[in-house]
Structures are given as structure tokens and as C-alpha cells.
Design an enzyme around this catalytic site. Structure first.
Site, mmCIF file in Angstrom:
data_model
loop_
_atom_site.group_PDB
_atom_site.id
_atom_site.type_symbol
_atom_site.label_atom_id
_atom_site.label_comp_id
_atom_site.label_asym_id
_atom_site.label_seq_id
_atom_site.Cartn_x
_atom_site.Cartn_y
_atom_site.Cartn_z
ATOM 1 N N TRP A 288 52.782 41.416 -20.135
ATOM 2 C CA TRP A 288 52.686 40.576 -19.025
ATOM 3 C C TRP A 288 52.022 41.724 -18.095
ATOM 4 C CZ3 TRP A 288 53.024 35.747 -19.788
ATOM 5 C CH2 TRP A 288 53.866 35.283 -20.771
ATOM 6 N N CYS B 257 56.139 31.034 -19.858
ATOM 7 C CA CYS B 257 57.187 31.237 -20.736
ATOM 8 C C CYS B 257 58.450 30.288 -20.695
ATOM 9 C CB CYS B 257 57.750 32.736 -20.285
ATOM 10 S SG CYS B 257 59.380 33.103 -21.131
ATOM 11 N N GLU C 209 68.229 38.362 -19.359
ATOM 12 C CA GLU C 209 68.475 37.097 -20.257
ATOM 13 C C GLU C 209 68.710 35.870 -19.676
ATOM 14 O OE1 GLU C 209 68.692 36.631 -23.682
ATOM 15 O OE2 GLU C 209 69.354 34.824 -23.186
ATOM 16 N N SER C 210 67.635 34.886 -20.188
ATOM 17 C CA SER C 210 67.787 33.584 -19.261
ATOM 18 C C SER C 210 68.848 32.792 -19.189
ATOM 19 C CB SER C 210 66.383 32.887 -19.759
ATOM 20 O OG SER C 210 66.595 32.724 -20.913
ATOM 21 N N LYS D 81 61.129 45.635 -25.405
ATOM 22 C CA LYS D 81 60.078 44.695 -25.006
ATOM 23 C C LYS D 81 60.142 44.130 -23.564
ATOM 24 C CE LYS D 81 60.126 40.422 -26.973
ATOM 25 N NZ LYS D 81 60.018 39.123 -27.526
ATOM 26 N N PRO D 82 59.097 44.446 -22.705
ATOM 27 C CA PRO D 82 59.226 44.117 -21.361
ATOM 28 C C PRO D 82 59.164 42.569 -21.233
ATOM 29 C CG PRO D 82 57.241 45.877 -21.780
ATOM 30 C CD PRO D 82 57.695 45.214 -23.114
ATOM 31 N N THR D 83 60.204 42.049 -21.317
ATOM 32 C CA THR D 83 60.133 40.457 -21.284
ATOM 33 C C THR D 83 60.154 39.731 -19.720
ATOM 34 O OG1 THR D 83 62.575 40.216 -21.840
ATOM 35 C CG2 THR D 83 60.936 40.316 -23.531
ATOM 36 N N VAL D 84 59.839 38.844 -19.710
ATOM 37 C CA VAL D 84 60.240 37.768 -18.397
ATOM 38 C C VAL D 84 61.111 36.939 -18.978
ATOM 39 C CG1 VAL D 84 58.407 38.170 -17.087
ATOM 40 C CG2 VAL D 84 58.217 36.294 -18.743
ATOM 41 N N TYR E 291 59.164 29.326 -32.373
ATOM 42 C CA TYR E 291 58.461 30.792 -32.450
ATOM 43 C C TYR E 291 58.782 31.214 -33.764
ATOM 44 C CZ TYR E 291 58.219 31.484 -27.456
ATOM 45 O OH TYR E 291 57.775 31.128 -26.052
HETATM 46 N N1 LIG Z 1 66.018 36.244 -24.564
HETATM 47 C C1 LIG Z 1 64.988 36.145 -23.695
HETATM 48 C C2 LIG Z 1 63.658 36.050 -24.108
HETATM 49 C C3 LIG Z 1 62.515 36.134 -23.018
HETATM 50 C C4 LIG Z 1 61.173 36.357 -23.895
HETATM 51 O O1 LIG Z 1 61.171 36.546 -24.991
HETATM 52 N N2 LIG Z 1 60.388 36.231 -23.113
HETATM 53 C C5 LIG Z 1 58.927 36.165 -23.694
HETATM 54 C C6 LIG Z 1 57.882 35.410 -22.974
HETATM 55 S S1 LIG Z 1 58.331 33.702 -23.477
HETATM 56 C C7 LIG Z 1 58.262 37.770 -23.260
HETATM 57 O O2 LIG Z 1 58.446 38.253 -22.234
HETATM 58 N N3 LIG Z 1 57.612 38.255 -24.195
HETATM 59 C C8 LIG Z 1 57.039 39.445 -24.154
HETATM 60 C C9 LIG Z 1 56.149 40.198 -25.081
HETATM 61 O O3 LIG Z 1 56.335 39.400 -26.132
HETATM 62 O O4 LIG Z 1 55.519 41.117 -25.139
HETATM 63 C C10 LIG Z 1 65.426 35.259 -22.567
HETATM 64 O O5 LIG Z 1 65.813 34.178 -22.914
HETATM 65 O O6 LIG Z 1 65.625 35.686 -21.353
#
Ligand SMILES: N[C@@H](CCC(=O)N[C@@H](CS)C(=O)NCC(=O)O)C(=O)O
Length: 366
Positions: free
Chosen positions: A130, A90, A185-186, A167-170, A233
Site C-alpha cells: 500500500w 480492504c 487487527e480489525s 506484512k504492512p497491512t491495513v 482469500y
Molecule cells: N488480520 C488483519 C488482516 C488485514 C489484512 O490482511 N489487510 C490486507 C488488505 S485486505 C493488507 O493490508 N494486505 C497487505 C499485503 O498483502 O501486502 C485484520 O483483520 O486487520
């Protein structure tokens, strides 16, 4: 989970395709949760973030607390207290990792990566996301959750907030003491890493956001975020020709502009490395390997831009940065996690660019 069809199938590729197709059909309107105008629309995955016009529209991050150098703060900058959950694949998580390395914080803040390819996160529904490996060594570079025994990043969010349905994001900046997500939020995590942890950083003197360059950094970030970081994206997830064409045009206008800037100076805001460079780098390093093919950003390759290409090598060769780039995870993730874009999960063989190759930027901009 509302709107998604429960399934008992396993997580191999074919089932992932079916699951994604179901998620897509839910997003397209067969789900009460995605079409109800009275409820807040919460995307479960990136595939849910496509509007009726066919354009990709990213959902804002949810956890927005700040770590502070102030010892009496709710989240004080204490060594050993925080963990950064990332995926090496990511770009948003990778910019946080780059900061850990550049600031010399990787001893004070632990980190671990999830597995590169999305899998089912529950038996009871077909959400894809993930997941952690069951054991160390299952996937090189990925580690089981060291603190919470979580099977997925979704589990972590549900520990932090029992009714989390987003959405469970990293990346996830996790507080081990309070067992919660501080911030996901990165762009905010990197600002904290830059300024709040200097009492425990090995490189406290490095300021990637200096006051005298603030306006210039914000201006570059404005261009780069929308057109390039998020722009790729928008190209890749567009479901109609119009939004794709628009995103590609904007992307290449911005790349051309960066190419021009980098013909005159070593970094995006002058001859000093700043936040703007870290934010641009994480997208450029993925460009030819993934975005050019998987996200259809092939109007021009990074390798065809002499300044941008050498700049990417220059950045990659900063001590610590190459360790944040795991091309194996990057390639596996994108080509393997979006079956609606790449149904058979085949990973193209090329181009295996050597970012360790010499460049001349240091000498050019002495
Ligand atoms: N705004 C967030 C975006 C993070 C993000 O979109 N991460 C993606 C991976 S690149 C993610 O975890 N996606 C999970 C999914 O699509 O289910 C940030 O910048 O921290």
C-alpha cells in the site's frame, strides 16, 4: 530486504508482474528467509502466505494494544488523538470504517485511505504494498499521509517499530501523540470502537456487541471468518486444486447456512444489527464484483441467493454505510494488485450491481 532480489525497475504493471513472480519464487524456496526453519517465518505479502500444500494461511497481526476509556491508560480514548489508516478496497479496514460511521466517531477519529493498487514501496527492493498518493487529487478517495509524511504503509510500520519485517497491512489504528501503531487487527479495533469511545461518540447507545447476544455473535463470527471472510482469500490464493476445492466447498456450505438463517430473521443474530452483520457484509458487498471472478468463487453468485442479496442491500442502505464502500477502489485493487492471478490487470466491466435497489427486509421482519 532478505530474500528478495533488488531491482531498479519502475512500478508499472509489467514490472509488478516480474516483482510478484520474484516474490513468489522467494516464497517457493529460493529465499533463505522463507525456508529457514530456525527463523520465525514472517510474510511480507499475501503471496508469501501460501504453505507447501498450496493453501493460503494468514499470518496473525502484530500490534495488539488496546485503547481504553480509562483516562490514565497508555492509550486513552481521547478525541483527536487517533487516526485510522485504511484502504477502501480492504474488507478488514472497511469494517473499522463502518464502525466509525455507525458509532458516530468519524469526527473524533480521523481516517484516510491509501491508493487502491499495490506499488513498489522502496527503490532498494521489490516489495509491493500500500502506498499513499503524492498529492490530494492524484487518486480520488486516496490522501497523502497527513501526519508522518510516509510514502507507504510500510514506512508507518517502520516508524512504529524500526525492525518490523512483517506484512504492512491495513487497517492501522495510529496514535498521533506517541507516533506508533496501537493495533492492526480489525477484529480488535472494532471492539474498541464499540465500547471504549462512548464518551466521545455521537451514537454511544448503539451496542453492536451486547452481552445477551455475545455467544451468538461469537458463533456466527466463527463460521463467517474462516469460511467466508478468509474463505474467499483461501479460494483466490490457493496454488493447488485440492486446497481451492476444499475452500470453495466450505465457503458455499457457509453461504447456504447464512441464506437459511436470513430467511428467518433480518440479521445474523436475530432482528438486531450486531458486529456479526458488519463482519459478514464487508465480504458480501465485494462478492459479485470481485470475488466471483478474481478469486474463482463462482459456484453461485450473491445475486442468486435471495436472502443474502437483499440482506446486503439492507446493510448497504443503513445511513453511513454506503460511504464506506468505494467500488472503484475495490475493483482496482483486487484486479490490479495480484499479477500472479490477473497478469494483465484487466478489470472486468460487470456486473455493477445496484445495492440501493429496494428490498423488503424491514417489512418482512417487523
Ligand atoms: N488480520 C488483519 C488482516 C488485514 C489484512 O490482511 N489487510 C490486507 C488488505 S485486505 C493488507 O493490508 N494486505 C497487505 C499485503 O498483502 O501486502 C485484520 O483483520 O486487520
Amino acid at each position: 530486504m532478505p530474500g528478495l532480489v533488488p531491482s531498479t525497475s519502475t512500478s508499472h504493471l509489467f514490472c509488478r508482474s516480474l516483482a510478484a513472480a520474484r516474490t513468489l519464487s522467494a516464497a517457493a524456496g529460493h529465499s533463505s528467509s522463507s525456508t529457514s526453519s530456525s527463523s520465525v517465518k514472517m510474510a511480507r505479502s499475501a503471496l508469501d502466505e501460501v504453505t507447501d500444500t498450496g493453501a493460503f494461511d494468514r499470518t496473525p497481526s502484530t500490534f495488539r494494544s488496546f485503547v481504553s476509556r480509562d483516562a490514565s491508560a497508555r492509550f486513552p480514548a481521547v478525541a483527536g488523538r487517533y487516526h485510522l489508516y485504511v484502504s477502501y478496497a480492504c474488507p478488514w479496514a472497511s469494517r473499522c470504517l463502518a464502525y466509525l460511521k455507525l458509532k458516530g466517531l468519524d469526527h473524533a477519529i480521523s481516517f484516510s485511505s491509501v491508493k487502491p493498487i499495490f506499488e513498489r514501496t522502496r527503490e532498494s527492493d521489490d516489495h509491493l504494498g500500500w502506498v499513499f498518493p503524492a498529492s490530494a487529487g492524484e487518486v480520488p478517495g486516496a490522501d497523502p499521509d497527513p501526519f508522518n509524511g510516509a510514502k507507504s504503509v510500510r514506512d508507518l510500520y517502520e516508524i512504529a517499530s524500526t525492525n518490523y519485517t512483517g506484512k504492512p497491512t491495513v487497517p492501522v489504528l495510529w496514535d498521533k501523540q506517541l507516533k506508533t501503531v496501537v493495533n492492526n487487527e480489525s477484529s480488535e479495533i472494532i471492539r474498541m470502537l464499540n465500547s471504549e469511545f462512548n464518551g466521545i461518540a455521537e451514537n454511544p447507545g448503539l451496542d453492536l456487541n451486547p452481552a445477551h447476544l455475545q455467544a451468538s455473535i461469537d458463533e456466527v463470527n466463527g463460521l463467517v471468518y474462516d469460511a467466508i471472510n478468509n474463505g474467499v482469500y483461501k479460494c483466490g490464493f490457493a496454488k493447488k486444486q485440492g486446497p481451492y476445492d476444499e475452500a470453495v466447498t466450505t465457503l458455499y456450505e457457509a453461504l447456504d447456512k447464512c441464506e437459511e438463517i436470513l430467511g428467518k430473521q433480518r440479521y445474523m443474530c436475530g432482528n438486531q444489527l450486531t458486529e456479526a452483520d458488519v463482519r459478514l457484509f464487508v465480504t458480501l458487498i465485494r462478492f459479485d464484483e470481485v470475488y466471483a471472478v478474481h478469486f474463482k468463487c463462482n459456484k453461485k453468485l450473491l445475486r442468486e441467493y435471495p436472502n443474502l442479496f437483499n440482506y446486503t442491500k439492507d446493510m448497504y442502505q443503513i445511513p453511513g454505510i454506503s460511504s464506506t464502500v468505494n467500488m472503484e477502489h475495490i475493483r482496482k485493487h483486487y484486479y490490479g494488485s495480484h499479477p500472479s492471478i490477473n497478469p494483465y490487470g484487466i478489470i472486468p466491466q460487470g456486473p455493477n450491481v445496484d445495492y440501493n435497489a429496494p428490498h423488503d427486509r424491514e417489512r418482512l421482519f417487523l
